[in-house]
Design an enzyme around this catalytic site. Structure first.
Site, PDB file in Angstrom:
ATOM      1  N   HIS A  82       0.839  -1.216   0.000  1.00 38.48           N
ATOM      2  CA  HIS A  82       0.000   0.000   0.000  1.00 38.48           C
ATOM      3  C   HIS A  82       0.872   1.263   0.000  1.00 38.48           C
ATOM      4  CE1 HIS A  82      -3.037  -3.040   0.808  1.00 38.48           C
ATOM      5  NE2 HIS A  82      -2.261  -3.469   1.779  1.00 38.48           N
ATOM      6  N   GLU A 119      -2.046   0.366   7.916  1.00 34.99           N
ATOM      7  CA  GLU A 119      -1.180  -0.694   7.403  1.00 34.99           C
ATOM      8  C   GLU A 119      -0.019  -0.119   6.601  1.00 34.99           C
ATOM      9  OE1 GLU A 119      -3.148  -3.543   4.930  1.00 34.99           O
ATOM     10  OE2 GLU A 119      -1.303  -4.636   4.478  1.00 34.99           O
ATOM     11  N   HIS A 174       2.849  -7.029   4.515  1.00 33.79           N
ATOM     12  CA  HIS A 174       1.463  -6.623   4.758  1.00 33.79           C
ATOM     13  C   HIS A 174       1.059  -6.977   6.189  1.00 33.79           C
ATOM     14  CE1 HIS A 174       0.065  -5.716   0.585  1.00 33.79           C
ATOM     15  NE2 HIS A 174       1.140  -6.440   0.288  1.00 33.79           N
ATOM     16  N   GLU A 252       2.236 -11.668   5.792  1.00 28.64           N
ATOM     17  CA  GLU A 252       1.144 -11.011   6.522  1.00 28.64           C
ATOM     18  C   GLU A 252       1.472 -11.205   8.001  1.00 28.64           C
ATOM     19  OE1 GLU A 252      -1.554  -9.414   5.365  1.00 28.64           O
ATOM     20  OE2 GLU A 252      -1.840 -10.058   3.280  1.00 28.64           O
TER      21      GLU A 252
HETATM   22 ZN   LIG Z   1      -2.027  -5.283   2.795  1.00 27.54          ZN
END
Ligand SMILES: [Zn+2]
Length: 289
Positions: A82, A119, A174, A252
């Site tokens: 992102h 995030e 992430h 993640e």
């Molecule tokens: Zn993400």
């Protein structure tokens, strides 16, 4: 190289904002995409993407392109998921881009903790720490974005940066945004997509296992209890993996909506420790030759 340069419960998967948003595969509106604009993390004033230049000057090896260390011949691309400008650039990031056999959204806003730690802020901080750990071992490291205020790049461009660098390994960072009662980390490895991932499935699986093992050991986070199998998920719908020609995984690190995971994700000491663990996993993979 310049540094500037499973078995998923379906309900849980639908709520997995980060993964679903990246994949763009969900029919329902992603609650995270339309969430309030991410707030800056109060404990993260550091906006610099690089360390003080004087430190490099005192270590001539850092700027010569031939750093010392066990990873001195290795190039690693780190993709901080992102970006801080995405929330204000809806049209730009929602356009379709190549993501394998199908097209997906260019990029997404990402998840955030219950108290507004975004995030993109987390991935930026964590990725810089990860870079520093790997550079300390001699690796050449490239980040896919230079700051945390701009837009994108698109998922296919993030993959292309790894391809153009002929990276020995690439990793996207992430943090998930699932329901608050589930937690844990998982590593996403590319599944077989004919014509796309044929050449990277096997080495990426090894990379995923090495990162999984070291991250589990060093971060203290449990394996995800809602996605994957013992901390590893395999997916065929992520453009960032399908478009990669080099071994690549997504990490993640946890679920930002879970209080236990979020407490760690917000903690600088944990981020330093956990990014070091991720670096150990990458180094372990690279040492296999
Ligand atoms: Zn993400």
């Amino acid at each position: 190289m310049a540094r500037g340069a499973s078995l998923a419960v379906s309900a849980a998967l639908a709520l997995t904002a980060c993964s679903a948003a990246v994949s763009g595969s969900t029919d329902r509106p992603d609650p995270e995409v339309t969430a309030t604009q991410p707030l800056p993390g109060p404990e993260d004033a550091d906006e610099g993407g690089t360390r003080a230049p004087s430190a490099d000057e005192e270590q001539p090896s850092s700027d010569t392109g031939e750093p010392d260390g066990p990873l001195s011949d290795m190039t690693v691309v780190i993709d901080p998921g992102h970006n801080g400008g995405n929330a204000e650039a809806g049209e730009k990031i929602s356009r379709s881009v190549p993501a394998g056999p199908q097209e997906k959204e260019c990029d997404t806003v990402g998840a955030e903790t219950g108290d507004g730690y975004a995030e993109h802020e987390f991935t930026w901080d964590f990725s810089k720490r990860l870079r520093d750990h790997l550079e300390a071992e001699g690796a050449s490291v490239i980040l896919t974005r230079d700051d945390n205020e701009s837009v994108g790049p698109c998922i296919n461009e993030r993959a292309e940066i790894g391809n153009e660098a002929a990276a020995d390994a690439a990793i996207s960072i992430h943090a998930d945004g699932s329901s608050s009662d589930v937690r844990g980390f998982h590593v996403i490895a590319p599944g077989m997509v004919d014509g796309y991932t044929d050449d990277i499935v096997e080495p990426s699986r090894q990379l995923a296992e090495d990162v999984r093992d070291e991250f589990h050991k060093g971060s203290g986070h449990p394996y995800s209890d809602y996605l994957g199998d013992e901390g590893i998920d395999q997916r065929t719908d992520l453009g960032g993996l399908n478009m990669s020609d080099v071994p690549k995984v997504f990490l993640e690190v946890g679920n930002m909506r879970n209080a236990d995971d979020a407490e760690n994700i917000r903690d600088k000491d944990w981020r330093e420790r956990a990014s070091g663990a991720a670096a150990n996993g990458i180094a372990r993979y690279l040492s296999r030759g």
